[in-house]
Motif scaffolding. Structure first.
Motif, PDB file in Angstrom:
ATOM      1  N   GLY A  31      41.956 -11.324 -43.886  1.00  0.00           N
ATOM      2  CA  GLY A  31      41.142 -12.386 -43.207  1.00  0.00           C
ATOM      3  C   GLY A  31      42.137 -12.800 -42.392  1.00  0.00           C
ATOM      4  N   VAL A  32      43.078 -11.956 -41.708  1.00  0.00           N
ATOM      5  CA  VAL A  32      43.719 -11.907 -40.217  1.00  0.00           C
ATOM      6  C   VAL A  32      43.212 -11.767 -39.361  1.00  0.00           C
ATOM      7  N   ARG A  33      43.570 -12.226 -37.850  1.00  0.00           N
ATOM      8  CA  ARG A  33      42.894 -11.784 -36.517  1.00  0.00           C
ATOM      9  C   ARG A  33      43.493 -11.867 -35.911  1.00  0.00           C
ATOM     10  N   ILE A  34      43.347  -9.907 -35.937  1.00  0.00           N
ATOM     11  CA  ILE A  34      44.330 -10.112 -34.502  1.00  0.00           C
ATOM     12  C   ILE A  34      43.783 -10.082 -33.336  1.00  0.00           C
ATOM     13  N   GLY A  35      44.276 -10.213 -32.391  1.00  0.00           N
ATOM     14  CA  GLY A  35      43.878 -10.612 -30.853  1.00  0.00           C
ATOM     15  C   GLY A  35      44.126 -10.284 -29.904  1.00  0.00           C
ATOM     16  N   ARG A  36      42.792 -10.202 -28.445  1.00  0.00           N
ATOM     17  CA  ARG A  36      42.703  -8.685 -27.817  1.00  0.00           C
ATOM     18  C   ARG A  36      44.667  -8.503 -27.486  1.00  0.00           C
ATOM     19  N   GLY A  37      44.706  -6.925 -27.369  1.00  0.00           N
ATOM     20  CA  GLY A  37      45.670  -6.629 -26.168  1.00  0.00           C
ATOM     21  C   GLY A  37      46.733  -6.974 -27.421  1.00  0.00           C
ATOM     22  N   ALA A  38      46.958  -7.029 -28.909  1.00  0.00           N
ATOM     23  CA  ALA A  38      47.999  -7.739 -29.471  1.00  0.00           C
ATOM     24  C   ALA A  38      49.112  -6.284 -29.869  1.00  0.00           C
ATOM     25  N   ILE A  39      49.966  -6.472 -29.867  1.00  0.00           N
ATOM     26  CA  ILE A  39      50.999  -4.938 -30.320  1.00  0.00           C
ATOM     27  C   ILE A  39      51.757  -6.107 -31.697  1.00  0.00           C
ATOM     28  N   ILE A  40      51.453  -4.407 -32.503  1.00  0.00           N
ATOM     29  CA  ILE A  40      52.176  -4.701 -33.456  1.00  0.00           C
ATOM     30  C   ILE A  40      53.073  -3.680 -34.129  1.00  0.00           C
ATOM     31  N   GLY A  41      54.102  -3.992 -34.298  1.00  0.00           N
ATOM     32  CA  GLY A  41      55.575  -2.810 -34.510  1.00  0.00           C
ATOM     33  C   GLY A  41      55.243  -2.036 -36.135  1.00  0.00           C
ATOM     34  N   MET A  42      55.795  -1.206 -36.185  1.00  0.00           N
ATOM     35  CA  MET A  42      55.512  -0.296 -36.871  1.00  0.00           C
ATOM     36  C   MET A  42      56.581  -0.799 -38.464  1.00  0.00           C
ATOM     37  N   GLY A  43      56.017  -0.545 -39.416  1.00  0.00           N
ATOM     38  CA  GLY A  43      56.379  -1.729 -40.605  1.00  0.00           C
ATOM     39  C   GLY A  43      56.247  -3.322 -40.627  1.00  0.00           C
ATOM     40  N   SER A  44      55.245  -3.530 -39.808  1.00  0.00           N
ATOM     41  CA  SER A  44      54.775  -5.209 -40.398  1.00  0.00           C
ATOM     42  C   SER A  44      54.502  -5.424 -40.699  1.00  0.00           C
ATOM     43  N   LEU A  45      54.673  -6.736 -41.456  1.00  0.00           N
ATOM     44  CA  LEU A  45      53.718  -7.794 -42.917  1.00  0.00           C
ATOM     45  C   LEU A  45      53.322  -8.805 -41.813  1.00  0.00           C
ATOM     46  N   VAL A  46      52.268  -8.620 -41.830  1.00  0.00           N
ATOM     47  CA  VAL A  46      51.137  -9.640 -40.875  1.00  0.00           C
ATOM     48  C   VAL A  46      50.522 -10.167 -41.645  1.00  0.00           C
ATOM     49  N   LEU A  47      50.989 -11.756 -41.784  1.00  0.00           N
ATOM     50  CA  LEU A  47      50.582 -12.790 -43.098  1.00  0.00           C
ATOM     51  C   LEU A  47      49.262 -13.897 -42.696  1.00  0.00           C
ATOM     52  N   LYS A  48      49.484 -14.013 -41.343  1.00  0.00           N
ATOM     53  CA  LYS A  48      48.569 -15.364 -40.354  1.00  0.00           C
ATOM     54  C   LYS A  48      48.738 -14.546 -39.401  1.00  0.00           C
ATOM     55  N   ASP A  49      47.667 -14.909 -38.449  1.00  0.00           N
ATOM     56  CA  ASP A  49      46.640 -14.873 -37.142  1.00  0.00           C
ATOM     57  C   ASP A  49      47.564 -14.287 -36.219  1.00  0.00           C
ATOM     58  N   VAL A  50      47.251 -13.028 -35.195  1.00  0.00           N
ATOM     59  CA  VAL A  50      48.143 -13.138 -33.930  1.00  0.00           C
ATOM     60  C   VAL A  50      47.511 -13.193 -32.802  1.00  0.00           C
ATOM     61  N   GLU A  51      47.943 -13.483 -31.747  1.00  0.00           N
ATOM     62  CA  GLU A  51      47.796 -14.399 -30.499  1.00  0.00           C
ATOM     63  C   GLU A  51      47.376 -12.949 -29.613  1.00  0.00           C
ATOM     64  N   PRO A  52      46.683 -13.366 -28.877  1.00  0.00           N
ATOM     65  CA  PRO A  52      46.020 -11.911 -28.068  1.00  0.00           C
ATOM     66  C   PRO A  52      47.164 -12.200 -26.712  1.00  0.00           C
ATOM     67  N   TYR A  53      47.421 -11.039 -26.514  1.00  0.00           N
ATOM     68  CA  TYR A  53      48.376 -10.184 -25.600  1.00  0.00           C
ATOM     69  C   TYR A  53      49.655 -10.235 -26.832  1.00  0.00           C
ATOM     70  N   THR A  54      50.127 -10.699 -27.766  1.00  0.00           N
ATOM     71  CA  THR A  54      51.492 -10.995 -27.917  1.00  0.00           C
ATOM     72  C   THR A  54      52.071  -9.379 -28.387  1.00  0.00           C
ATOM     73  N   ILE A  55      53.676  -9.409 -28.739  1.00  0.00           N
ATOM     74  CA  ILE A  55      53.831  -8.541 -29.046  1.00  0.00           C
ATOM     75  C   ILE A  55      54.557  -9.027 -30.658  1.00  0.00           C
ATOM     76  N   VAL A  56      54.524  -8.425 -32.035  1.00  0.00           N
ATOM     77  CA  VAL A  56      55.092  -8.986 -33.232  1.00  0.00           C
ATOM     78  C   VAL A  56      55.893  -8.001 -33.879  1.00  0.00           C
ATOM     79  N   GLY A  57      56.031  -8.176 -34.686  1.00  0.00           N
ATOM     80  CA  GLY A  57      56.916  -7.295 -35.213  1.00  0.00           C
ATOM     81  C   GLY A  57      57.872  -8.225 -36.512  1.00  0.00           C
TER      82      GLY A  57
END
Length: 94
Positions: A31-57
């Motif tokens: 049910g999560v939305r990963i926004g355009r151009g986002a980068i998700i770091g290895m081993g991450s646990l994504v629990l909520k939406d990721v905004e476009p063009y952000t780097i999360v980890g």
């Protein structure tokens, strides 16, 4: 009765937009939305939406930084709209 026929609700739709990079061993909640151009770091646990063009980890995944400035986002989007062609061993933008 097998558990898959026990009447569970349907899984929510997970949406991964264009130009997204997802590292290895990333877990994304349904049910999560990963926004355009986002980068998700290895081993991450994504629990909520990721905004476009952000780097999360991290666990849970949190904003580390923005990938581009606002003017760079416009330039990047324009580049993505152009068609690529193969010239010799390289790809380039016309």
């Amino acid at each position: 009765v097998p558990m898959c026929f026990s009447g569970r609700p349907d899984m929510p739709e997970t949406i991964i937009e264009d130009d997204v990079w997802i590292g290895t061993n990333v877990s994304i909640r349904a049910g999560v939305r990963i926004g355009r151009g986002a980068i998700i770091g290895m081993g991450s646990l994504v629990l909520k939406d990721v905004e476009p063009y952000t780097i999360v980890g991290g666990v849970p995944a949190m904003l580390l930084k923005m990938r581009f400035t606002k003017s760079d986002v416009v330039q990047h989007d324009e580049m993505l709209k152009k068609t690529a062609y193969k010239s010799g061993g390289f790809c380039s933008i016309r």
